[in-house]
Design a protein around this motif. Structure first.
Motif, mmCIF file in Angstrom:
data_model
loop_
_atom_site.group_PDB
_atom_site.id
_atom_site.type_symbol
_atom_site.label_atom_id
_atom_site.label_comp_id
_atom_site.label_asym_id
_atom_site.label_seq_id
_atom_site.Cartn_x
_atom_site.Cartn_y
_atom_site.Cartn_z
ATOM 1 N N MET A 54 0.822 -1.204 0.000
ATOM 2 C CA MET A 54 0.000 0.000 0.000
ATOM 3 C C MET A 54 0.863 1.263 0.000
ATOM 4 O O MET A 54 0.508 2.267 -0.614
ATOM 5 C CB MET A 54 -0.955 0.016 1.195
ATOM 6 N N TYR A 55 2.008 1.202 0.661
ATOM 7 C CA TYR A 55 2.925 2.349 0.636
ATOM 8 C C TYR A 55 3.402 2.584 -0.794
ATOM 9 O O TYR A 55 3.509 3.721 -1.244
ATOM 10 C CB TYR A 55 4.107 2.112 1.569
ATOM 11 N N TRP A 56 3.670 1.498 -1.511
ATOM 12 C CA TRP A 56 4.128 1.587 -2.891
ATOM 13 C C TRP A 56 2.992 2.034 -3.823
ATOM 14 O O TRP A 56 3.224 2.801 -4.762
ATOM 15 C CB TRP A 56 4.680 0.232 -3.315
ATOM 16 N N CYS A 57 1.771 1.578 -3.571
ATOM 17 C CA CYS A 57 0.639 1.852 -4.462
ATOM 18 C C CYS A 57 0.044 3.250 -4.308
ATOM 19 O O CYS A 57 -0.396 3.838 -5.287
ATOM 20 C CB CYS A 57 -0.487 0.849 -4.215
ATOM 21 N N MET A 58 0.002 3.761 -3.114
ATOM 22 C CA MET A 58 -0.715 5.002 -2.854
ATOM 23 C C MET A 58 0.165 6.221 -3.147
ATOM 24 O O MET A 58 1.285 6.297 -2.674
ATOM 25 C CB MET A 58 -1.208 5.051 -1.412
ATOM 26 N N PRO A 59 -0.374 7.200 -3.892
ATOM 27 C CA PRO A 59 0.455 8.306 -4.353
ATOM 28 C C PRO A 59 0.573 9.489 -3.387
ATOM 29 O O PRO A 59 1.508 10.266 -3.480
ATOM 30 C CB PRO A 59 -0.265 8.751 -5.623
ATOM 31 N N THR A 60 -0.378 9.637 -2.486
ATOM 32 C CA THR A 60 -0.381 10.828 -1.631
ATOM 33 C C THR A 60 -0.350 10.421 -0.160
ATOM 34 O O THR A 60 -0.758 9.317 0.193
ATOM 35 C CB THR A 60 -1.652 11.677 -1.884
ATOM 36 N N PRO A 61 0.119 11.335 0.696
ATOM 37 C CA PRO A 61 0.133 11.016 2.133
ATOM 38 C C PRO A 61 -1.256 10.693 2.684
ATOM 39 O O PRO A 61 -1.402 9.808 3.526
ATOM 40 C CB PRO A 61 0.696 12.281 2.778
ATOM 41 N N LYS A 62 -2.272 11.376 2.203
ATOM 42 C CA LYS A 62 -3.641 11.125 2.662
ATOM 43 C C LYS A 62 -4.072 9.698 2.318
ATOM 44 O O LYS A 62 -4.636 8.978 3.153
ATOM 45 C CB LYS A 62 -4.585 12.137 2.012
ATOM 46 N N ALA A 63 -3.795 9.261 1.093
ATOM 47 C CA ALA A 63 -4.158 7.909 0.671
ATOM 48 C C ALA A 63 -3.345 6.862 1.433
ATOM 49 O O ALA A 63 -3.873 5.825 1.835
ATOM 50 C CB ALA A 63 -3.946 7.748 -0.833
ATOM 51 N N LYS A 64 -2.064 7.150 1.661
ATOM 52 C CA LYS A 64 -1.220 6.213 2.407
ATOM 53 C C LYS A 64 -1.726 6.052 3.836
ATOM 54 O O LYS A 64 -1.778 4.942 4.365
ATOM 55 C CB LYS A 64 0.232 6.686 2.404
ATOM 56 N N LEU A 65 -2.111 7.162 4.461
ATOM 57 C CA LEU A 65 -2.627 7.109 5.831
ATOM 58 C C LEU A 65 -3.895 6.265 5.896
ATOM 59 O O LEU A 65 -4.043 5.427 6.792
ATOM 60 C CB LEU A 65 -2.892 8.510 6.370
#
Length: 129
Positions: free
Chosen positions: A25-36
């Motif tokens: 998920m860290y690799w897939c998500m582009p923004t800090p909001k999405a990663k959180l």
């Protein structure tokens, strides 16, 4: 044929799956909001899964099987289409007033892979747990 794992083994499986999920998920998500949001998913899963499993009478290994299966479903659904999903998420967060069109292949991939994962979970339930 059954292949029984004990509770300690299921804790190891769940821990390993959590690490794989977090890295993916860290690799897939582009923004800090999405990663959180994706990093909070396992916590939310526990807050929902544990009381629900206790209410339904599931054992700890059964609960860990469901947890591991749910996280791996997200990995299988998102990893192959990560670039497209990341671009869509980034575009939606940059322009929240616009509706980002759904990518047809991504939609079908997510529906098909989720269906296959659910079928796999149901198939392996009597074998593994």
């Amino acid at each position: 044929m059954t292949f029984q794992l004990n509770t300690g083994d299921w804790w190891l499986v769940a821990s390993g799956v959590t690490v794989v999920y977090a890295a993916t998920m860290y690799w897939c998500m582009p923004t800090p909001k999405a990663k959180l949001r994706m990093f909070l998913a396992p916590l939310v899963g526990w807050l929902y899964l544990v009381p629900n499993a206790a209410f339904e009478g599931y054992s700890v290994p059964q609960t860990l099987y469901f947890y591991s299966s749910a996280l791996m479903t997200f990995v299988i659904m998102l990893a192959p289409i990560a670039k497209k999903v990341a671009a869509d998420i980034k575009e939606q967060e940059e322009k929240p007033w616009d509706n980002v069109p759904v990518n047809t292949f991504s939609l079908y991939w997510m529906i098909g892979s989720a269906t296959a994962c659910i079928a796999g979970v149901a198939y392996f339930w009597p074998i593994l747990v």
